[in-house]
Scaffold this motif. Structure first.
Motif, short mmCIF file in Angstrom:
data_model
loop_
_atom_site.label_atom_id
_atom_site.label_comp_id
_atom_site.label_asym_id
_atom_site.label_seq_id
_atom_site.Cartn_x
_atom_site.Cartn_y
_atom_site.Cartn_z
N PRO A 1 -8.09 -0.19 2.15
CA PRO A 1 -8.95 0.68 2.95
C PRO A 1 -9.89 1.54 2.12
O PRO A 1 -10.96 1.93 2.59
N ASP A 2 -9.51 1.83 0.86
CA ASP A 2 -10.34 2.69 0.01
C ASP A 2 -9.90 2.55 -1.44
O ASP A 2 -8.88 1.92 -1.74
N ALA A 3 -10.70 3.13 -2.34
CA ALA A 3 -10.42 3.04 -3.77
C ALA A 3 -9.12 3.74 -4.15
O ALA A 3 -8.39 3.28 -5.04
N ALA A 4 -8.79 4.83 -3.47
CA ALA A 4 -7.56 5.56 -3.79
C ALA A 4 -6.33 4.69 -3.52
O ALA A 4 -5.36 4.73 -4.29
N SER A 5 -6.37 3.90 -2.46
CA SER A 5 -5.24 3.01 -2.15
C SER A 5 -5.08 1.94 -3.22
O SER A 5 -3.97 1.64 -3.66
N ALA A 6 -6.20 1.37 -3.65
CA ALA A 6 -6.16 0.36 -4.71
C ALA A 6 -5.69 0.99 -6.02
O ALA A 6 -4.89 0.40 -6.76
N ALA A 7 -6.15 2.19 -6.31
CA ALA A 7 -5.74 2.88 -7.53
C ALA A 7 -4.24 3.17 -7.52
O ALA A 7 -3.58 3.11 -8.57
N SER A 8 -3.69 3.46 -6.34
CA SER A 8 -2.25 3.74 -6.27
C SER A 8 -1.44 2.52 -6.68
O SER A 8 -0.39 2.65 -7.31
N VAL A 9 -1.92 1.33 -6.33
CA VAL A 9 -1.25 0.10 -6.73
C VAL A 9 -1.31 -0.05 -8.26
O VAL A 9 -0.30 -0.30 -8.92
N SER A 10 -2.49 0.12 -8.82
CA SER A 10 -2.67 0.00 -10.26
C SER A 10 -1.82 1.00 -11.01
O SER A 10 -1.15 0.66 -12.00
N LEU A 11 -1.81 2.25 -10.56
CA LEU A 11 -1.01 3.29 -11.22
C LEU A 11 0.48 3.01 -11.14
O LEU A 11 1.22 3.19 -12.11
N THR A 12 0.93 2.57 -9.97
CA THR A 12 2.36 2.29 -9.78
C THR A 12 2.83 1.17 -10.68
O THR A 12 3.87 1.28 -11.34
N VAL A 13 2.05 0.09 -10.75
CA VAL A 13 2.43 -1.04 -11.60
C VAL A 13 2.37 -0.64 -13.07
O VAL A 13 3.28 -0.93 -13.85
#
Length: 106
Positions: A60-72
């Motif tokens: 839905p947005d860049a923050a959601s994608a960033a959360s995936v990258s940060l978590t991994v």
């Protein structure tokens, strides 16, 4: 929804996990990860070379994608690079914007 590409390189521990879970097991885990961030996995590709894995998904947005990258990345299982993907129409809209820029030395 905006589209993102994730490029991942497994750490030694991540590679051990891939050997244990297999490609199908990792696909299921990635689908669940993306869904938990409000996204949807479009494609998953394992590769040889500098990167071991390429994922494309909608978020839905860049923050959601960033959360995936940060978590991994925080897990230590892989190093992740996230790339925003643009449609041809989005590039057309960008090309039509009038912005001011001065090249170095000009």
């Amino acid at each position: 929804m905006p589209k993102f590409m994730f490029q991942a390189s497994y750490s030694a521990e991540g590679a051990k996990g891939l050997l244990k879970d297999g490609g199908s097991g990792r696909k299921a885990a990635v689908e669940a990860l993306f869904k938990s961030a409000g996204g949807k996995l479009e494609s998953i590709h394992f590769a040889f070379g500098q990167d071991d894995l390429y994922l494309i998904g909608d978020f839905p947005d860049a923050a959601s994608a960033a959360s995936v990258s940060l978590t991994v990345g925080a897990s230590g299982a892989a190093r992740v690079t996230t790339v925003v993907l643009l449609t041809p129409e989005e590039v057309d809209a960008a090309a039509k914007k009038s912005i001011k820029y001065q090249a170095p030395g000009k």
